[in-house]
Motif scaffolding. Structure first.
Motif, PDB file in Angstrom:
ATOM      1  N   TRP A  42      39.133  41.311  44.731  1.00 41.97           N
ATOM      2  CA  TRP A  42      38.745  42.617  44.192  1.00 41.97           C
ATOM      3  C   TRP A  42      39.946  43.357  43.600  1.00 41.97           C
ATOM      4  CZ3 TRP A  42      33.731  43.360  43.539  1.00 41.97           C
ATOM      5  CH2 TRP A  42      32.821  42.680  44.369  1.00 41.97           C
ATOM      6  N   ASN A  43      40.888  42.620  43.050  1.00 37.24           N
ATOM      7  CA  ASN A  43      42.091  43.204  42.464  1.00 37.24           C
ATOM      8  C   ASN A  43      41.874  43.420  40.967  1.00 37.24           C
ATOM      9  OD1 ASN A  43      44.753  44.069  42.248  1.00 37.24           O
ATOM     10  ND2 ASN A  43      45.519  42.010  41.875  1.00 37.24           N
ATOM     11  N   ASP A  44      40.838  44.213  40.639  1.00 39.62           N
ATOM     12  CA  ASP A  44      40.460  44.413  39.245  1.00 39.62           C
ATOM     13  C   ASP A  44      39.634  45.691  39.139  1.00 39.62           C
ATOM     14  OD1 ASP A  44      38.052  43.649  40.440  1.00 39.62           O
ATOM     15  OD2 ASP A  44      38.024  41.670  39.527  1.00 39.62           O
TER      16      ASP A  44
ATOM     17  N   VAL B 176      41.755  38.335  39.550  1.00 40.47           N
ATOM     18  CA  VAL B 176      41.865  37.959  40.961  1.00 40.47           C
ATOM     19  C   VAL B 176      42.462  36.562  41.076  1.00 40.47           C
ATOM     20  CG1 VAL B 176      40.550  37.466  43.050  1.00 40.47           C
ATOM     21  CG2 VAL B 176      40.033  39.507  41.709  1.00 40.47           C
TER      22      VAL B 176
ATOM     23  N   ASP C 229      43.522  51.486  48.920  1.00 40.21           N
ATOM     24  CA  ASP C 229      43.881  50.075  48.854  1.00 40.21           C
ATOM     25  C   ASP C 229      44.313  49.553  50.221  1.00 40.21           C
ATOM     26  OD1 ASP C 229      43.385  50.192  46.166  1.00 40.21           O
ATOM     27  OD2 ASP C 229      45.433  49.747  45.530  1.00 40.21           O
TER      28      ASP C 229
ATOM     29  N   ASP D  50      38.211  48.476  41.896  1.00 47.36           N
ATOM     30  CA  ASP D  50      38.440  49.924  41.854  1.00 47.36           C
ATOM     31  C   ASP D  50      37.146  50.677  42.125  1.00 47.36           C
ATOM     32  OD1 ASP D  50      41.120  49.605  41.253  1.00 47.36           O
ATOM     33  OD2 ASP D  50      40.824  49.825  39.090  1.00 47.36           O
TER      34      ASP D  50
ATOM     35  N   PRO E 168      45.595  44.677  37.268  1.00 43.20           N
ATOM     36  CA  PRO E 168      45.792  44.302  38.663  1.00 43.20           C
ATOM     37  C   PRO E 168      46.581  45.370  39.406  1.00 43.20           C
ATOM     38  CG  PRO E 168      46.331  42.479  37.187  1.00 43.20           C
ATOM     39  CD  PRO E 168      46.160  43.704  36.334  1.00 43.20           C
ATOM     40  N   HIS E 169      46.379  45.461  40.695  1.00 46.92           N
ATOM     41  CA  HIS E 169      47.064  46.450  41.511  1.00 46.92           C
ATOM     42  C   HIS E 169      48.495  46.035  41.782  1.00 46.92           C
ATOM     43  CE1 HIS E 169      43.762  49.164  42.710  1.00 46.92           C
ATOM     44  NE2 HIS E 169      43.045  48.133  42.361  1.00 46.92           N
TER      45      HIS E 169
ATOM     46  N   TYR F  68      42.344  46.527  52.102  1.00 47.69           N
ATOM     47  CA  TYR F  68      42.992  45.234  52.274  1.00 47.69           C
ATOM     48  C   TYR F  68      43.514  44.997  53.691  1.00 47.69           C
ATOM     49  CZ  TYR F  68      42.649  44.442  47.277  1.00 47.69           C
ATOM     50  OH  TYR F  68      42.178  44.232  46.007  1.00 47.69           O
TER      51      TYR F  68
ATOM     52  N   ILE G 175      50.379  44.884  47.112  1.00 47.40           N
ATOM     53  CA  ILE G 175      50.210  43.487  47.494  1.00 47.40           C
ATOM     54  C   ILE G 175      50.410  43.356  49.004  1.00 47.40           C
ATOM     55  CG2 ILE G 175      50.981  41.120  47.164  1.00 47.40           C
ATOM     56  CD1 ILE G 175      49.736  42.326  44.682  1.00 47.40           C
TER      57      ILE G 175
ATOM     58  N   LEU H 254      44.433  37.966  45.130  1.00 42.31           N
ATOM     59  CA  LEU H 254      44.041  39.121  45.932  1.00 42.31           C
ATOM     60  C   LEU H 254      42.611  39.521  45.569  1.00 42.31           C
ATOM     61  CD1 LEU H 254      45.196  41.143  48.030  1.00 42.31           C
ATOM     62  CD2 LEU H 254      45.812  42.607  46.086  1.00 42.31           C
TER      63      LEU H 254
ATOM     64  N   THR I 171      46.294  36.753  40.831  1.00 39.58           N
ATOM     65  CA  THR I 171      47.038  37.352  41.941  1.00 39.58           C
ATOM     66  C   THR I 171      46.693  36.762  43.305  1.00 39.58           C
ATOM     67  OG1 THR I 171      45.380  39.092  42.278  1.00 39.58           O
ATOM     68  CG2 THR I 171      47.152  39.547  40.705  1.00 39.58           C
TER      69      THR I 171
END
Length: 213
Positions: free
Chosen positions: A72-74, A65, A88, A78, A5-6, A92, A9, A70, A68
């Motif tokens: 597409w947080n995977d 996802v 990012d 990417d 995860p990113h 976002y 945030i 959030l 989190t």
């Protein structure tokens, strides 16, 4: 490709939203319509602002996802950001991209592996209402067969591959069909070099054009 995860945030609900959209997004995030079918419980994931000129319609959140909240947080996210050539922060920014999946919650997995399809309740319940609050969308990315089935209907070709290959046909109506950026499609991307050679340059230019208007 790192499958983590990113750490970036952003705010879930950015300031300056339209009050009607704020209320609708709150209703979506409170949805429990198919709770009994969700192995990790409900956590609807959606992100948008009224001013967004680009809409991303994907499939359904994965486990990362879901953790989190959030989209597409995977690793798939990417790759999608690489396809779009977006940071990012750009991706976002809901004033740039609205993100609305076919299924808002993680649907679970097949016994043999791979995520289940998006829950069928989500799109009929919420999509039309959300779309009414996105009057400035000029380009909609239809990522995967489920989004393409709903928004292209009978105009789709016999296969997802052929639908994506005929992407120019759908651009006149503001739709751009794409494969899912999952690692499971890496072999497909290698087998279909025209995707990176022909579609990605058009994708990047169309997104830039939409953002500049």
């Amino acid at each position: 490709m790192a499958d983590q995860p990113h750490t970036y945030i952003p705010e879930i609900d950015p300031p300056g939203q339209d009050p009607a959209l704020d209320r609708l997004l709150a209703d979506v995030r409170a949805c429990r319509l198919c709770e009994e079918h969700l192995p990790l419980g409900p956590r609807p994931v959606v992100r948008m602002a009224v001013s967004a000129p680009v809409l991303v319609i994907g499939q359904a959140p994965g486990t990362k996802v879901h953790q989190t909240g959030l989209p597409w947080n995977d690793a798939s996210g990417d790759r999608l950001r690489d396809w779009l050539q977006m940071t990012d922060a750009e991706f976002y920014d809901p004033a740039r991209l609205a993100i609305m999946p076919m299924g808002f919650c993680y649907p679970g997995r097949f016994a043999r592996g791979g995520d289940l399809p998006p829950r069928p309740e989500c799109a009929p319940t919420w999509h039309d209402a959300l779309l009414r609050h996105l009057p400035h969308v000029r380009l909609t990315l239809l990522i995967g067969q489920y989004a393409q089935a709903r928004y292209l209907g009978a105009r789709r070709c016999r296969s997802m591959t052929e639908t994506v290959r005929q992407f120019e046909t759908f651009l006149q109506d503001g739709f751009l069909p794409m494969p899912h950026p999952s690692w499971r499609n890496t072999a497909w991307i290698r087998k279909n070099p025209w995707f990176e050679r022909e579609l990605l340059p058009v994708l990047r230019q169309r997104v830039r054009d939409a953002l500049l208007r």
